[in-house]
Design an enzyme around this catalytic site. Sequence first.
Site, short mmCIF file in Angstrom:
data_model
loop_
_atom_site.label_atom_id
_atom_site.label_comp_id
_atom_site.label_asym_id
_atom_site.label_seq_id
_atom_site.Cartn_x
_atom_site.Cartn_y
_atom_site.Cartn_z
N ARG A 110 31.53 47.03 44.52
CA ARG A 110 32.31 46.25 45.48
C ARG A 110 31.56 45.00 45.94
O ARG A 110 32.14 43.90 45.95
CB ARG A 110 32.73 47.13 46.66
CG ARG A 110 33.82 48.15 46.29
CD ARG A 110 34.12 49.06 47.44
NE ARG A 110 32.92 49.77 47.90
CZ ARG A 110 32.80 50.36 49.07
NH1 ARG A 110 33.79 50.31 49.94
NH2 ARG A 110 31.68 50.97 49.40
N ASN A 119 37.37 51.20 47.03
CA ASN A 119 37.21 52.36 46.15
C ASN A 119 38.40 53.30 46.37
O ASN A 119 38.78 53.52 47.52
CB ASN A 119 35.95 53.15 46.51
CG ASN A 119 34.69 52.47 46.01
OD1 ASN A 119 34.73 51.66 45.09
ND2 ASN A 119 33.58 52.84 46.62
#
Lengths: 807, 334
Positions: A28, A46
């Site tokens: 990320r 996620n």
Amino acid sequence: MNTPLRMADATSSVEIRVRGRVQGVGFRPTVWRIASRLSLDGDVLNDSQGVLIRVRGVASTIAALVEELRASPPPLAEITAIETRPCEGELESGFVIVDSETGAHARTEISPDAAMCSVCATETLDPFVRRFRYPFTNCTHCGPRLSIVGGVPYDRATTTMAPFPLCQACGAEYRDPADRRFHAEATACHVCGPAARLIRFDGRAFSFEQHSMLDDVDAALSLIQKGEIVAIKALGGYQLACDATRPEAVALLRQRKRRDAKPFALMARDLDVVRRYAMVSEAEAMALESREAPIVLLAATGPEDLPDEIAPGVKTLGFMLPSTPLHLLLLRRMGRPVVMTSGNLSDEPQLIDDVEAAAKLSAIAPFALTHNRDIANRIDDSLVRHMGGRLRVLRRARGYAPASIQLPPGFEPAPEILAYGAELKATFCLIKDGRAVLSQHQGDLEDALTYDDYRKNLVLYRGLFDHRPAALAADLHPEYLSAKLARATARSENLPLVEVQHHHAHAAACLAENGRPLNADPALAIVLDGLGYGSDGAIWGGEFLLADYRRFERLGTFKPVAMPGGAQAIREPWRNLHAHVTAEMGWPAFAMNFGELDLFAALTAKPLASVDAMIKASVNSPSASSCGRLFDAVAAALGICFDRQAYEGEAAARLEAMVSAGTLEEEGDALAYPLPIPNLQGSGLPYIEPLGMWNAVFGDLILKTPASVIAARFHKGLAKSIAAMALKLARRDEEDAPARFDTVALSGGCFHNKVLFEQVVSRLEKLDFVVLTHSRVPANDGGVAFGQAAIAAAHLIDAGRVRQKAS
Amino acid sequence: LAHGGGGKAMKDLIDDVFISAFAGAAPEVLEDQARFNLAMLATHGDRLAFTTDSFVVDPLFFPGGDIGKLAVYGTVNDLAVGGAKPLYLSCAVVIEEGMQVEVLRRIALSMAQAAREAGVTIVTGDTKVVQRGACDKIFITTTGIGVIRPGLELGIDHVKPGDAILVNGLLGDHGAAILCARGDMALEASIESDCAPLHELIELLLDAAPGTRCIRDATRGGIATVLNEIADASAVSIEINEAATPLRDEVRGFCEILGLDPLYLANEGKIVIAVPAQESEAALAALLAHPHGQGSAVIGHAGLGEPGRVTMQTLFGGRRIVDMLVGEQLPRIC
Ligand SMILES: [Fe+3]
Ligand SMILES: [Mg+2]
Ligand SMILES: [Zn+2]
Ligand SMILES: [Zn+2]
């Protein structure tokens, strides 16, 4: 250029789905950094399927983001797919990382433990940063993973880092998307993290000269340098270390660990130290310095020698480089190699528990460099060897497991499957979403601790991967503890069980590792190992199978010879030699022709009458068509491990080490021992007949031919015969039919023998066969679970298709 | 002996062999069934124990015994391990044609003598001769009746974590003796079967250790199999210690040469006993006091580990799984 650009200039919103190992690896923040730099709006999060990115921007810029993710993902990530589609929702301006909702984000894959990255290494050695000499430095790109995980989701709370709340400085890094430690679950520092401590196992206090040592880690090295044995609590288990250049320390370690002759692994500070003792090719250097940081088996041909005690009878050394900051700091001042062997008594698994370690290792090492972070999962050091131009994983553990392996085309519809593997070198394998997760090497299941570990890991993996098998797979062997557990589990969970013949599983492992499609034509699998339970109830071990994932046909084999004493015949190679001699030329002929050999006298001193009686009465003397046992017998004939082998495969390893490179390369094939291929009586199966070879071996012994030449001629003759068998079985010369196969797959533990492997490969390639070999999956029984899983998947896919048709 | 042809004469001959051998011991032998006085039986206890077993062994005669002795002691022991006093036996014999009368007579006499020594009476029986190949020389089936003393509750599922596990002497003699006799293993060591009746020993044991949980005779499959059966039934783990496991040097050597695990060798006079830890000393002393208990030892303990799991602490310090075998001992090493 103009028109498309104008089209692309329009802003649009796109949803990007990234699948694979993309969680817990800094994915990320990588997306955040790229998106921010490209001034894209949107967010990243996620979820149960991986990572979901939503962006608004110019199409070409969005394409650039995807391109950059593909080209340079974070080091520990492994992307299996990136899919894009239009995004419906409204996006705010700016780019944010959305926090995972607890419970909602199931981890898609857990990473293997990774060797420290170069940035962390630099930090650890930099006296001007706060992690100077901190032995547990790590970041999202490196450090512990599987070894500290206790459950899902992979958060600090589910790891053994849970008892160490982040300090302010670490917390700031953890929360900063621009930082390398953003969401680094195992991050820590001197202030908040675990600490290393040098202790005496007996608990007695001691002091070391504080002013001359930097810290406890450094003091541990001083003890090693003084010749002491020190236990080290490493990543996946305790290790035992001593100065590898001190024969007396190495001998003491061997004696205390009750480890007869099995080679010790070594660790060196850097490649320069390794190169003083071993030859290191470019590929081998890369392996040593890789993220997986395995033990690399190297030719011991450096300018300096280590004591024989390190690896008796073999000409290889297993080296690794420091892969944790603890090891880096420990070896900082050490210009010599250090023995770094697993911390256990022989045959037991590596210890991971502090109390048990103190109880069991204190008799071996008075001192321990330990720490206060628990090891959640035992993971051995991995072992690789460079053979036939590629690296081959021989023991797949730390650094490799549990990285998943893509299944070949056609396996996409496979349901979830759990395969229980073999018995020695036990591993198991899960299939999920078209990929296979092969567990770390666990060892011999007959050892109760290893078996406990195996069961614990089955539960752990099923949890980590949210695995709900639709079927189980196991070996056919009636007595494998793995197969018994699978049978019991299939009963108790009411699941179908696919029982897979041992060598078929080896074959399928090699086919699947090489991406051979589900519906490809059968290939010839040459599977050479010690023993496996045959589908006819006999013991097999040197097999030529025409195989695909669904079925196999046994086309050829090795000569079946009795194993007087069963497993005892494996431990005591003279038994195999005697069985070969009596089965081939018969004892009277051997006595008459070769009675002058020392070998004859040595055999005569054994309880031959009893062994003969056993074979005659079929008492514990199963007949085995084994390649491994042939190696044992030939080794015994040369006096190698004649009485006993101290570890599994010792005789074969020493025989390989004995091979004269000169003979191998320069001598013509004519002198290679003859191993013709007649047909077995009864079944008519072609087999490799060793009688001529034995006459030649004994003849060479009479002529006092050096053992190194005999060993070379044997390897060569065997490889030649194996290639001849493949050619014969291919039936290329039949007029009205195409050849039976054009591809040959090599598997089985005998192919960890570099000489045999390279000889067989080059001869098969010269015959224009496509040769498939193992590299990421071990050729030995550590790969069997993977093959079982593929075969079970093929069966279930077929069964599903039949069901679909019927309905 | 010939099959069928001899008619009554043949049957008389066979009956003569057995009836004369068992003479005096079997008062009701002329009737079609044995008859018991219940009141007399009840003086021994409050429950009847009833068991049957078939005996096939090759060779028929082996060091330390023969098939006849085995057939009597086997059933006597099956009664005794339940805590019963063995009283009566029946005996059915299937004989392959061609068997010599002399051999038959030896077996019958051996049975009679074994019965006398075990204090049981063979009260009824039957013999059949079958065609060559329909059986192997001779098969004997014995059935036994015994009476269990009041208050005794032995059970394979009664073992609790912490209980001590004992055996009454050196293990594996019978299995080794049979294999030696069968294959002529060219071994110097002469190993005799341990074939023996154990009811007296068990009586002494139960007097000394009334809390005894269970007793099992470790015949086929050896103590490894019995320990697994106990661990499974009682849902406990059992750990034994290799150093404490009594083995004759000859048997150790035999196993070394043949590559067999002595824990799986058959016994014909050995029992596995589980007693509460506090009674283990008394139990051991009682066993050692009897001739059939020489070499007795506490070999391990039941525990709280994985239910059904049997392990052995080895001489090398490791702990090895001792599992029940599905078939014969087969190498697992690849
Ligand atoms: Fe194998
Ligand atoms: Mg069991
Ligand atoms: Zn790092
Ligand atoms: Zn901190």
